[in-house]
Design a protein around this motif. Structure first.
Motif, PDB file in Angstrom:
ATOM      1  N   ALA A 114      25.254  62.516  82.113  1.00 50.88           N
ATOM      2  CA  ALA A 114      25.370  63.347  83.316  1.00 50.88           C
ATOM      3  C   ALA A 114      23.991  63.700  83.868  1.00 50.88           C
ATOM      4  O   ALA A 114      23.806  63.813  85.076  1.00 50.88           O
ATOM      5  N   HIS A 115      23.038  63.854  82.958  1.00 48.94           N
ATOM      6  CA  HIS A 115      21.671  64.194  83.376  1.00 48.94           C
ATOM      7  C   HIS A 115      20.811  62.958  83.620  1.00 48.94           C
ATOM      8  O   HIS A 115      19.862  63.009  84.393  1.00 48.94           O
ATOM      9  N   ASN A 116      21.112  61.863  82.928  1.00 56.28           N
ATOM     10  CA  ASN A 116      20.327  60.637  83.036  1.00 56.28           C
ATOM     11  C   ASN A 116      21.301  59.458  83.009  1.00 56.28           C
ATOM     12  O   ASN A 116      21.592  58.917  81.948  1.00 56.28           O
ATOM     13  N   PRO A 117      21.821  59.050  84.171  1.00 54.25           N
ATOM     14  CA  PRO A 117      22.872  58.025  84.209  1.00 54.25           C
ATOM     15  C   PRO A 117      22.447  56.640  83.723  1.00 54.25           C
ATOM     16  O   PRO A 117      23.300  55.840  83.350  1.00 54.25           O
ATOM     17  N   LYS A 118      21.170  56.344  83.704  1.00 59.55           N
ATOM     18  CA  LYS A 118      20.689  55.025  83.255  1.00 59.55           C
ATOM     19  C   LYS A 118      19.560  55.188  82.237  1.00 59.55           C
ATOM     20  O   LYS A 118      18.409  54.801  82.479  1.00 59.55           O
ATOM     21  N   PRO A 119      19.858  55.746  81.086  1.00 59.15           N
ATOM     22  CA  PRO A 119      18.799  55.989  80.105  1.00 59.15           C
ATOM     23  C   PRO A 119      18.342  54.693  79.429  1.00 59.15           C
ATOM     24  O   PRO A 119      19.113  53.743  79.268  1.00 59.15           O
ATOM     25  N   THR A 120      17.070  54.695  79.019  1.00 57.45           N
ATOM     26  CA  THR A 120      16.581  53.597  78.183  1.00 57.45           C
ATOM     27  C   THR A 120      17.108  53.821  76.768  1.00 57.45           C
ATOM     28  O   THR A 120      17.601  54.914  76.443  1.00 57.45           O
ATOM     29  N   ARG A 121      16.958  52.826  75.915  1.00 54.77           N
ATOM     30  CA  ARG A 121      17.382  52.975  74.519  1.00 54.77           C
ATOM     31  C   ARG A 121      16.610  54.132  73.857  1.00 54.77           C
ATOM     32  O   ARG A 121      17.172  54.898  73.089  1.00 54.77           O
ATOM     33  N   GLU A 122      15.327  54.237  74.184  1.00 50.65           N
ATOM     34  CA  GLU A 122      14.515  55.316  73.617  1.00 50.65           C
ATOM     35  C   GLU A 122      15.010  56.680  74.107  1.00 50.65           C
ATOM     36  O   GLU A 122      15.069  57.637  73.331  1.00 50.65           O
ATOM     37  N   GLU A 123      15.378  56.772  75.376  1.00 49.93           N
ATOM     38  CA  GLU A 123      15.888  58.038  75.904  1.00 49.93           C
ATOM     39  C   GLU A 123      17.226  58.400  75.261  1.00 49.93           C
ATOM     40  O   GLU A 123      17.510  59.576  75.037  1.00 49.93           O
ATOM     41  N   VAL A 124      18.033  57.405  74.956  1.00 45.12           N
ATOM     42  CA  VAL A 124      19.304  57.675  74.263  1.00 45.12           C
ATOM     43  C   VAL A 124      19.009  58.219  72.864  1.00 45.12           C
ATOM     44  O   VAL A 124      19.580  59.231  72.449  1.00 45.12           O
ATOM     45  N   ARG A 125      18.101  57.550  72.158  1.00 51.71           N
ATOM     46  CA  ARG A 125      17.764  58.021  70.798  1.00 51.71           C
ATOM     47  C   ARG A 125      17.223  59.453  70.848  1.00 51.71           C
ATOM     48  O   ARG A 125      17.587  60.289  70.025  1.00 51.71           O
ATOM     49  N   HIS A 126      16.361  59.724  71.806  1.00 48.48           N
ATOM     50  CA  HIS A 126      15.798  61.077  71.940  1.00 48.48           C
ATOM     51  C   HIS A 126      16.898  62.074  72.327  1.00 48.48           C
ATOM     52  O   HIS A 126      16.966  63.178  71.779  1.00 48.48           O
ATOM     53  N   GLY A 127      17.769  61.675  73.241  1.00 48.23           N
ATOM     54  CA  GLY A 127      18.825  62.565  73.711  1.00 48.23           C
ATOM     55  C   GLY A 127      19.848  62.919  72.656  1.00 48.23           C
ATOM     56  O   GLY A 127      20.474  63.970  72.719  1.00 48.23           O
TER      57      GLY A 127
END
Length: 155
Positions: A114-127
């Motif tokens: 909802a906050h980041n509709p197209k996250p990178t793999r790194e952003e997913v891991r961080h999130g």
């Protein structure tokens, strides 16, 4: 004390002890058991739900703090017999493992997307770093979130 919380679109009112945690209100008063009680110390994320659309760990929030607010649990993500796109992606990408962390992972992923509709793999891991998978199925969980975002899942 009496609290009234909108849970998955339905109002749930009940008398609870002042120190009742939101996770226990959801499970015991609303009768919804997808939200798991893991560590009771906000370490594992198994109890993650959405409170007014933001992911929170319901083992660290009092039911009284959620009084008058809206809570969404895994049961409230989609309609009867349908899967939410994040649920579908977890199934398709084998991000389920034993399933204990899955409700919390999915709710945290919904909030992340909802906050980041197209996250990178790194952003997913961080999130998702506040949610633990005891089966260590993180690779497939990250694949599931990337898939749910509509991006190509790299291997």
């Amino acid at each position: 004390m009496k609290v009234t919380i909108e849970v998955n679109g339905s109002e749930v009112s009940d008398e609870v002890e002042d120190r009742t945690l939101l996770v226990h209100f959801i499970r015991d008063n609303a009768g919804l058991t997808a939200t798991n009680v893991g560590c009771d110390t906000t370490s594992c994320g198994a109890c993650t739900v959405l409170l007014d659309g933001e992911s929170v760990k319901s083992c660290t929030i009092l039911a009284a703090q959620a009084d008058g607010h809206a809570v969404t649990t895994l049961e409230g993500l989609s309609g009867e017999g349908e899967l939410h796109p994040v649920q579908r992606a977890f199934r398709d990408q084998h991000g389920l493992q034993c399933g204990f962390c899955t409700p919390g992972m999915i709710m945290a992923s919904v909030s992340l997307l909802a906050h980041n509709p197209k996250p990178t793999r790194e952003e997913v891991r961080h999130g998702l770093e506040g949610n633990l998978c005891r089966c260590t199925g993180y690779h497939n969980i990250v694949n599931a979130v990337v898939d749910a975002s509509g991006q190509e899942v790299g291997r």
